[in-house]
Design a protein around this motif. Structure first.
Motif, PDB file in Angstrom:
ATOM      1  N   GLY A  99       0.809  -1.209   0.000  1.00  0.00           N
ATOM      2  CA  GLY A  99       0.000   0.000   0.000  1.00  0.00           C
ATOM      3  C   GLY A  99       0.837   1.252   0.000  1.00  0.00           C
ATOM      4  N   SER A 100       2.132   1.096   0.345  1.00  0.00           N
ATOM      5  CA  SER A 100       3.062   2.217   0.353  1.00  0.00           C
ATOM      6  C   SER A 100       3.812   2.264  -0.978  1.00  0.00           C
ATOM      7  N   VAL A 101       4.917   3.009  -1.043  1.00  0.00           N
ATOM      8  CA  VAL A 101       5.586   3.257  -2.322  1.00  0.00           C
ATOM      9  C   VAL A 101       7.096   3.030  -2.224  1.00  0.00           C
ATOM     10  N   SER A 102       7.724   2.874  -3.386  1.00  0.00           N
ATOM     11  CA  SER A 102       9.171   2.676  -3.482  1.00  0.00           C
ATOM     12  C   SER A 102       9.806   3.897  -4.121  1.00  0.00           C
ATOM     13  N   ILE A 133       2.719   7.080   4.031  1.00  0.00           N
ATOM     14  CA  ILE A 133       2.213   7.034   5.411  1.00  0.00           C
ATOM     15  C   ILE A 133       0.923   6.230   5.627  1.00  0.00           C
ATOM     16  N   PRO A 134      -0.155   6.420   4.821  1.00  0.00           N
ATOM     17  CA  PRO A 134      -1.427   5.765   5.157  1.00  0.00           C
ATOM     18  C   PRO A 134      -1.326   4.252   5.308  1.00  0.00           C
ATOM     19  N   ALA A 135      -0.559   3.598   4.435  1.00  0.00           N
ATOM     20  CA  ALA A 135      -0.479   2.141   4.482  1.00  0.00           C
ATOM     21  C   ALA A 135       0.131   1.643   5.785  1.00  0.00           C
ATOM     22  N   ILE A 136       1.068   2.415   6.343  1.00  0.00           N
ATOM     23  CA  ILE A 136       1.678   2.017   7.617  1.00  0.00           C
ATOM     24  C   ILE A 136       0.625   1.969   8.712  1.00  0.00           C
ATOM     25  N   LEU A 137      -0.164   3.026   8.803  1.00  0.00           N
ATOM     26  CA  LEU A 137      -1.182   3.099   9.858  1.00  0.00           C
ATOM     27  C   LEU A 137      -2.266   2.039   9.663  1.00  0.00           C
ATOM     28  N   VAL A 138      -2.715   1.843   8.416  1.00  0.00           N
ATOM     29  CA  VAL A 138      -3.742   0.834   8.143  1.00  0.00           C
ATOM     30  C   VAL A 138      -3.197  -0.563   8.423  1.00  0.00           C
ATOM     31  N   GLY A 139      -1.954  -0.817   8.052  1.00  0.00           N
ATOM     32  CA  GLY A 139      -1.363  -2.126   8.285  1.00  0.00           C
ATOM     33  C   GLY A 139      -1.303  -2.478   9.760  1.00  0.00           C
ATOM     34  N   ILE A 140      -1.012  -1.496  10.590  1.00  0.00           N
ATOM     35  CA  ILE A 140      -0.937  -1.743  12.033  1.00  0.00           C
ATOM     36  C   ILE A 140      -2.317  -2.059  12.604  1.00  0.00           C
TER      37      ILE A 140
END
Length: 315
Positions: A99-102, A133-140
């Motif tokens: 969900g995040s980026v490279s 950022i959003p994917a980090i929070l959703v993943g947690i």
């Protein structure tokens, strides 16, 4: 006949050298320095472009890419749980990567588009930083839910003030404040040498990717299938979002590439803090061992072709 981009050849050289168990290895300090250079250069270029345009139209674009990152993470998590039978912690951590980026994939796409004189909207560097950022929070939340034991302070610091996001935003702030004329004295360093530094960085990336082979063997075809299918689906979502926002063909290609990429810097660091029971080798084997090579070898030209087909533009 079109020649192969030399930065891709540098990646392939590193990959083959690693697979052959060569003694070739870049010093870790040099790898860190190259990462810092690329992040700053991308930020400076984006900030320079932003200095010449109003910031108001950015707000709906920022909201759109936040939603895009959340949707991608949820789709990836659902697929990993229902189809590929990942346990919850590893499914959530891997979904956050996708969900995040490279940043490296973004840099290769920028060089690919620039070499073909394809214009890209300057705010892409800002969208890159926001999409970390959003994917980090959703993943947690997917991994453990929200509880009193969640260390939101450490998590927030890692998500919003991690090295990648800080360098990108700092570079953009400098580029915006200095403007095109103010950046002229350092242009030769951060703009003209960008592709040469990217080539050396991709040499090391090839070596790193070669180290993921053992984990790919252990996970079998499931990780490979997901690592190829997810970027294709995400690219379609990115193309649709770019078209909805009225981006150019270059902008649509870049947003599709960002959506299709998977993080290997910011998300692993955050997941180590928030979901320690997840095995980082699993997520990195997918994002680095499968998705990153696919995107830089075949994905970027494919996404550009798809963008031209959607818009009716001439390839």
């Amino acid at each position: 006949m079109n020649s192969i981009d030399p930065v891709i050849l540098f990646f392939l050289f590193g990959l083959v050298a690693g697979l052959l168990r060569s003694e070739l290895k870049l010093p870790s300090a040099l790898y860190d320095s190259l990462s810092i250079f690329l992040l700053l250069a991308i930020g400076l270029k984006g900030g320079q472009g932003l200095a010449t345009q109003p910031l108001g139209p950015l707000l709906p674009q920022l909201l759109a890419v936040v939603v895009l990152g959340v949707v991608q993470t949820l789709i990836a998590f659902g697929a990993l749980r229902a189809i590929f039978r990942f346990d919850r912690p590893n499914a959530a951590a891997t979904a956050a990567h996708y969900g995040s980026v490279s940043v490296a994939t973004f840099a290769v796409a920028a060089a690919w588009l620039s070499s073909r004189s394809i214009d890209v909207e300057p705010q892409m560097a800002i969208l890159l930083a926001v999409m970390e950022i959003p994917a980090i929070l959703v993943g947690i939340v997917l991994a453990r839910g929200v509880s009193k034991d969640t260390d939101w302070r450490s998590l927030g610091h890692e998500a919003f003030l991690g090295k990648g996001v800080t360098l990108l935003l700092g570079g953009m702030a400098i580029g915006w404040a200095a403007g095109p004329e103010g950046l002229q004295p350092i242009k030769i360093m951060y703009f003209d040498l960008f592709k040469a530094v990217l080539a050396l960085f991709l040499l090391e990336m090839g070596l790193i990717v070669s180290r993921q082979v053992d984990e790919l063997k252990r996970r079998g075809l499931s990780l490979i299938a997901f690592g190829l299918a997810m970027p294709l689906l995400s690219a379609c979502l990115g193309l649709g979002t770019g078209m909805m926002l009225g981006f150019s063909v270059g902008g649509m290609t870049m947003l599709a590439t960002l959506a299709a990429s998977a993080s290997y810097i910011a998300v692993p660091a955050a997941m180590r803090i928030a979901v320690p029971e997840a095995n980082p080798a699993v997520s990195l084997a997918g994002s680095l061992g499968v998705t990153f090579p696919f995107n830089i070898l075949a994905g970027i030209p494919l996404y550009h072709w798809m963008a031209t087909q959607l818009t009716g533009a001439t390839p």
